[in-house]
Design an enzyme around this catalytic site. Structure first.
Site, short mmCIF file in Angstrom:
data_model
loop_
_atom_site.label_atom_id
_atom_site.label_comp_id
_atom_site.label_asym_id
_atom_site.label_seq_id
_atom_site.Cartn_x
_atom_site.Cartn_y
_atom_site.Cartn_z
N GLU A 283 0.95 -1.08 -0.17
CA GLU A 283 0.07 0.00 0.03
C GLU A 283 0.85 1.39 0.06
O GLU A 283 0.86 2.06 0.86
CB GLU A 283 -0.95 -0.04 1.27
CG GLU A 283 -1.74 -1.12 1.65
CD GLU A 283 -2.31 -1.23 3.08
OE1 GLU A 283 -2.03 -0.54 3.72
OE2 GLU A 283 -3.33 -2.08 3.17
N CYS A 353 -1.41 33.23 10.21
CA CYS A 353 -1.21 33.67 11.60
C CYS A 353 -0.72 32.77 12.55
O CYS A 353 -1.68 32.49 13.43
CB CYS A 353 -2.10 34.55 12.16
SG CYS A 353 -2.23 35.98 10.87
N TYR A 381 1.17 14.04 0.61
CA TYR A 381 0.60 14.72 1.76
C TYR A 381 0.91 16.31 1.68
O TYR A 381 1.11 16.96 2.60
CB TYR A 381 1.49 14.03 3.01
CG TYR A 381 1.12 12.99 3.08
CD1 TYR A 381 0.01 12.18 3.42
CD2 TYR A 381 2.24 11.88 2.70
CE1 TYR A 381 -0.16 10.72 3.51
CE2 TYR A 381 2.13 10.49 2.96
CZ TYR A 381 0.80 9.82 3.08
OH TYR A 381 0.61 8.68 3.19
C1 LIG Z 1 -1.16 6.00 5.11
C2 LIG Z 1 -1.10 4.74 5.01
C3 LIG Z 1 -0.48 4.01 3.78
C4 LIG Z 1 0.47 4.81 2.79
O1 LIG Z 1 1.87 5.23 3.66
P1 LIG Z 1 3.01 5.81 2.77
O2 LIG Z 1 4.00 6.23 3.89
O3 LIG Z 1 2.48 7.03 2.26
O4 LIG Z 1 3.55 4.97 1.92
C5 LIG Z 1 -0.62 2.65 3.67
N1 LIG Z 1 -1.27 1.96 4.40
C6 LIG Z 1 -2.09 2.55 5.21
C7 LIG Z 1 -2.95 1.82 5.98
C8 LIG Z 1 -2.04 4.15 5.82
O5 LIG Z 1 -2.54 4.39 6.45
#
Ligand SMILES: *Cc1c(COP(=O)(O)O)cnc(C)c1O
Length: 425
Positions: A283, A353, A381
């Site tokens: 992921e 601010c 992000y």
């Molecule tokens: C945020 C997140 C990701 C991705 O994380 P990266 O650091 O952007 O690769 C993958 N899996 C889950 C469950 C997340 O919360």
């Protein structure tokens, strides 16, 4: 540009030509003139490069790479990734609708998050997602009841908290003992047993995600080893799985972090997972999009105080909150080089601010009012964490492909900020 050096490794898609910073075939000053600032500028070629490089480690084998939508959720970028073959990792029904709108395949979506509401589960069941990554017993029971009442079955993985410490910022570490994420690894076996007997539930995998911006292989491999030990025990107990989801968190090179060898790491992960005839699912978020975007901002004022020099720009924490929130470092480049002008140390600050509204401290820059700066590596992000604080309309986003620039999100206008509000009589 050396793979082992400590100098930040740049995407070739963002480079100087004749003293001016370009994205692919377009100069950033042209883009600023055409679309205004603050402006997120993305390179299509850089997204494609990052995708290809990440997938190299699989050499075409049956992997599933589910892009973490929260890193950058613009529809055009989701569509680009869907066309490249990405699946998606979502954390809300909002992200689900985005993926569907962008043409993503529902059967390649995994749903993460500790607080899935019933309506979110219902929608995900209705469109037939690949897998719910379940994070608690209560969630498992809710999902079972809901799926059963609809005569459906929900495919699940249980997200394990493998209790590993990472070298990342505390706000983005998720795999340590006291994190809210996942199920305690000691309790997981019991919960799998329970899941196996629940109506409306079909176990297909196991999941973990230990944090973000991790730049060493060790925490990943510790997690893999804990997870695979558990997988073996589950297999012995007759709980068969199809995939092992090892999450995201792959760090990128913003400044002076070690360079993570992602291909080697994925190779090790594959070996551990495929030994049991299971499929590896990942992921990744940041690593696929961070380097493909810059935040373009214009210098409003230079200001000198007893404390030092400030460059006051028209972007701030509302556009890019990573520096104040995570102490994150982004390289800041002048769009136009000024030969002969002396470099000075500056703090680059926004107009918001809040004292935390600093994009970079002690940066060597040769700039004057009206110049453009590029905050590099802002594709992940960045826009997705932006806000309207101080009643600031959100920035526009532009996708560059060769010599073409497409506005993929127009700049918000003030009227939109007030539209939902009512004046009482
Ligand atoms: C945020 C997140 C990701 C991705 O994380 P990266 O650091 O952007 O690769 C993958 N899996 C889950 C469950 C997340 O919360």
């Amino acid at each position: 540009m050396s793979a082992t050096g400590r100098a930040a490794i740049r995407s070739p898609q963002f480079d100087y030509r004749g003293g001016v910073l370009y994205t692919e075939s377009l100069s950033l000053d042209q883009l600023a003139q055409r679309f205004g600032t603050p402006l997120y500028v993305y390179s299509k070629a850089a997204f494609i490069d990052a995708w290809r490089r990440f997938n190299q480690a699989f050499d075409g084998h049956g992997q599933r790479v589910c892009y973490a939508v929260k890193a950058n959720s613009n529809l055009a970028i989701l569509k680009l990734l869907a066309n490249l073959g990405a699946g998606f990792d979502i954390v809300s029904v909002g992200e689900l609708e985005r993926v569907l709108r962008a043409g993503g395949d529902p059967a390649a979506i995994v749903f993460s998050g500790v607080g899935k509401r019933e309506d979110e589960m219902r929608r995900a069941l209705e469109v037939g997602i690949l897998c719910f990554n379940v994070e608690s017993e209560a969630e498992l029971l809710r999902l079972s009841a809901l799926a059963h009442s609809q005569g459906r079955s929900a495919a699940i993985a249980i997200r394990i908290n493998p209790h590993v410490e990472t070298d990342t910022h505390p706000h983005i570490a998720t795999g340590h003992r006291d994190a809210k994420f996942g199920i305690d690894i000691q309790r997981a076996e019991t919960l799998y047993g329970q899941a196996a007997s629940l109506p409306g539930i079909r176990i297909i995998g196991i999941a973990c995600h230990i944090g973000s911006q991790i730049t060493q292989p060790a925490p990943f491999m510790t997690a893999v080893s804990h997870i695979m030990t558990l997988v073996e025990r589950l297999l012995e107990n007759g709980i068969a799985l199809q995939h092992v989801d090892l999450g995201g968190g792959f760090g990128v090179h913003y400044h002076d972090e070690p360079q993570l060898d992602i291909s080697a790491l994925i190779g090790c992960m594959r070996q551990a997972v495929e030994k049991h005839g299971l499929k590896l699912l990942l992921e990744p978020g940041r690593v696929l999009v961070a380097k493909a975007g810059v935040l373009l901002t214009r210098v409003e004022y230079l200001k000198t105080t007893d404390q030092g020099r400030f460059v006051i720009v028209d972007a701030g924490m509302t556009e890019l909150i990573r520096p104040p929130l995570y102490d994150a470092w982004h390289e800041i480049r002048a769009v136009e080089l000024r030969p002969g002008m002396p470099f000075e140390l500056h703090d680059v600050v926004g107009p918001v601010c809040e004292s935390a509204d600093t994009l970079g401290r002690d940066r060597r820059l040769a700039v004057q009012a009206g110049d453009l700066l590029a905050i590099m590596d802002a594709g992940a992000y960045g826009f997705s964490m932006s806000s309207n604080y101080n009643s600031r309309p959100r920035a526009a986003e532009v996708l560059v492909d060769g010599e073409h620039a497409t506005l993929i999100r127009r700049r918000e206008v003030l009227e939109e900020l007030m539209m939902q509000e009512e004046l009482p009589d």
